[in-house]
Design a protein around this motif. Sequence first.
Motif, PDB file in Angstrom:
ATOM      1  N   PHE A 113       4.940  -2.960 -15.476  1.00 52.08           N
ATOM      2  CA  PHE A 113       3.962  -3.593 -14.541  1.00 52.08           C
ATOM      3  C   PHE A 113       3.655  -2.317 -13.628  1.00 52.08           C
ATOM      4  N   TYR A 114       2.643  -2.500 -12.950  1.00 49.72           N
ATOM      5  CA  TYR A 114       2.173  -1.422 -12.055  1.00 49.72           C
ATOM      6  C   TYR A 114       1.429  -1.988 -10.948  1.00 49.72           C
ATOM      7  N   CYS A 115       1.879  -1.354  -9.817  1.00 49.97           N
ATOM      8  CA  CYS A 115       1.393  -1.927  -8.391  1.00 49.97           C
ATOM      9  C   CYS A 115       0.076  -1.749  -8.113  1.00 49.97           C
ATOM     10  N   SER A 143       0.875  -1.306   0.055  1.00 55.24           N
ATOM     11  CA  SER A 143      -0.024  -0.121  -0.098  1.00 55.24           C
ATOM     12  C   SER A 143       0.737   1.189  -0.092  1.00 55.24           C
ATOM     13  N   ASP A 144       2.178   1.126   0.491  1.00 52.60           N
ATOM     14  CA  ASP A 144       2.961   2.181   0.475  1.00 52.60           C
ATOM     15  C   ASP A 144       3.419   2.610  -1.037  1.00 52.60           C
ATOM     16  N   ASN A 145       3.407   1.803  -1.926  1.00 49.21           N
ATOM     17  CA  ASN A 145       4.050   2.387  -3.332  1.00 49.21           C
ATOM     18  C   ASN A 145       2.733   2.001  -4.371  1.00 49.21           C
ATOM     19  N   GLU A 146       1.539   1.880  -3.776  1.00 48.02           N
ATOM     20  CA  GLU A 146       0.551   1.788  -4.537  1.00 48.02           C
ATOM     21  C   GLU A 146       0.636   2.682  -6.123  1.00 48.02           C
ATOM     22  N   GLY A 147       0.231   2.272  -6.916  1.00 52.28           N
ATOM     23  CA  GLY A 147       0.449   3.092  -8.475  1.00 52.28           C
ATOM     24  C   GLY A 147       1.727   3.037  -8.990  1.00 52.28           C
TER      25      GLY A 147
END
Length: 78
Positions: free
Chosen positions: A65-67, A49-53
Motif C-alpha cells: 500500500f502507499y500513502c 501529509s507528513d508521510n505522503e508517498g
Amino acid sequence: MKNLVASGAILFLSSAFLFGCGDENTTEITQVVGMQVLEKGEAMPKCSSDNEGAMVYSVDSAEAFYCINKKFAQAHGP
C-alpha cells in the motif's frame, strides 16, 4: 555420420537444458528497503501529509500500500 553427430549434440544440449531447470521455488524476500513491513497482526500506520508517498507491505494481506491524499491505497503492479 555428420548428421548423427549433429543430432546427438542437439539431443544432449536439449537434455542438459531440461534437466538444469528445477521446479524449486527460490524466491525469498528478506528486506524491502524504503518500505515498512507490517508483521502479522500489526495495524496500518496513520497516513498523513507528513508521510505522503510512504509504502507499507502487510504480511497479513500479502499486499503493498502507499500513502496518498491522507489514505492508504493498494499498490498495483505493471
